[in-house]
Design an enzyme around this catalytic site. Structure first.
Site, PDB file in Angstrom:
ATOM      1  N   ASP A 239      36.366 -10.457 -31.442  1.00  0.00           N
ATOM      2  CA  ASP A 239      35.301 -10.345 -31.493  1.00  0.00           C
ATOM      3  C   ASP A 239      35.444  -9.074 -32.407  1.00  0.00           C
ATOM      4  OD1 ASP A 239      32.731  -8.775 -30.211  1.00  0.00           O
ATOM      5  OD2 ASP A 239      32.963  -9.828 -28.492  1.00  0.00           O
ATOM      6  N   HIS A 265      34.393  -9.722 -36.206  1.00  0.00           N
ATOM      7  CA  HIS A 265      32.429  -9.002 -35.587  1.00  0.00           C
ATOM      8  C   HIS A 265      32.791  -8.106 -36.878  1.00  0.00           C
ATOM      9  CE1 HIS A 265      31.617 -12.227 -31.797  1.00  0.00           C
ATOM     10  NE2 HIS A 265      32.201 -12.325 -32.490  1.00  0.00           N
TER      11      HIS A 265
END
Ligand code: NAG
Length: 402
Positions: A239, A265
């Site tokens: 993430d 991310h």
């Protein structure tokens, strides 16, 4: 020169100088040991916790060698944990050991707060986690008494529109002067490091190494915190590599220096920015293979002011969305309007084509950004709406690696 102009210039200089951690931060030193332990390969929770609880302030409990299995641990104020190069500290896989008392840890519900963190630092001053050893959250292991892994539980939560109850690796709350130094963190069942309501937080030379497929495994998340430095770290995870949030209090004076991000991310601010994020410097960052690069994201349910953010000397390769300023990250409604202004990009090189997005909420609240020396790859997509952008980019980036 007009007096007022002098004042404006002086304020601009002051503001510029303050856009970072206000402390002077240098390379940390590992505190001396109050005791050294050797891993038994079995559950060592009681031995480690006892050593931490009886260690004197200013000293560390040294895990010298071997594998230590443990349930949740709390590091007291002033005491540190030193995981030395030969040692690995692994979280046990039994959700019951992490349960907050409602017997929900390891299950899905609508809250997702049913588990204790693996390591908790709360109300502490001068506490740290040091050493060249490894802390392994075992997120990819089957949970005891359940037929699936922590990460599969997280994937199920997405499919079923629920929240997973899974432990974070390191949770820091209401603390001061907290240090993470050299440590390797991996396979957290959930976020790796959260620094919440904490003033003075340094992560220096930390490695985070978790598969890109492990959902909700953010690397380092400062929330409602001030005077933050994240330097010389290598972060690859499933993430946000780093996510700066301000859902509970403002986050200000953040320095993100000389880091390398692998899968993940990206370098994010948001989604919760209700209380405002300001005075952030991101400098000398390489992103290789992240989905997003430099991203500020929010929506009307958790927006606020994000300003005084400067990105300098950033190189990206194989990044899908290299720059994203997105005020409509979700279509959640509300009156918390995201306002992103005073966002500056200096010396940015993006070596592979990608999508660049500058999306403000309305012409009366546009996103406002400045570009200096921004080089992107030809074939990229550049989209703006409700955006005030000064400076230019050129589609002339070359080179195959950062
Ligand atoms: C941030 O650091 C500066 C310099 O050490 C200090 O004066 C200030 O009080 C700190 N801010 C917070 C909120 O602790």
């Amino acid at each position: 020169m007009h007096c007022s102009l002098v004042i404006v210039l002086a304020l601009a200089v002051l503001h510029g100088a303050a856009a970072k951690d206000l402390r002077s931060v240098s390379e940390p030193k590992i505190p001396g040991a109050c005791t050294s332990l050797t891993g038994s390969g079995k559950d060592d929770t009681a031995a480690i916790q006892k050593a931490l609880s009886s260690c004197s302030k200013g000293k560390s409990v040294r895990l010298a060698s071997g594998t230590f299995l443990s349930g949740p641990l709390t590091i007291p104020s002033g005491v540190s944990l030193w995981v030395d190069s030969g040692a690995t500290l692994k979280a046990v896989t039994d959700p019951k050991k992490f349960d907050e008392g409602k017997n929900t840890c390891g299950t899905l519900d609508n809250g997702g707060s049913g588990c204790k963190a693996f390591i908790t630092i709360n109300g502490a001053t001068g506490t740290g986690i040091y050493g060249k050893g490894t802390i392994d959250g075992q997120g990819g292991q089957t949970m005891t008494g359940k037929g699936e892994t922590w990460w599969k539980l997280a994937a199920d939560a997405k499919d079923k529109n629920k929240k997973q109850n899974a432990p974070r690796l390191i949770q820091i709350d209401n603390s001061k002067d907290i240090t993470l130094y050299l440590i390797t963190l991996k396979n957290s069942p959930n976020f790796h490091v959260v620094s919440k309501s904490t003033n003075g937080f340094t992560a220096w030379g930390v490695t985070i190494n978790t598969p890109g497929t492990a959902r909700n495994t953010d690397g380092i998340d400062p929330m409602g915190s001030q005077n933050i430095t994240i330097a010389h770290c290598n972060i690859a995870t499933g993430d946000d590599n780093v996510a700066i949030k301000a859902g509970n209090a403002p986050t200000r004076h953040v320095s993100i220096l000389n880091n390398k991000f692998g899968v993940g991310h990206g370098m994010s601010i948001g989604s919760e920015v209700n209380d405002g994020v300001s005075d952030v410097t991101v400098s000398s960052l390489t992103l290789e293979g992240t989905t997003n690069g430099l991203r500020i994201k929010s929506d009307k349910s958790r927006g606020g002011l994000v300003t005084g953010v400067t990105y300098t000397n950033v190189c990206m390769h194989n990044v899908k969305n290299p720059i994203v300023l997105d005020t409509q990250y979700s279509n959640a409604g509300g009156s918390h309007i995201p306002v992103f202004k005073g966002i500056t990009f200096n010396n940015i090189r993006v070596l592979t084509a990608g999508t660049f997005t500058f999306d403000g909420i309305s012409d009366s609240s546009p996103v406002e950004a400045t570009l200096n020396n921004v080089h992107i790859k030809s074939g990229s997509k550049w989209t703006t709406s409700h955006a005030k952008i000064s400076g230019k980019y050129s589609q002339d980036a070359s080179g195959n690696s950062c």
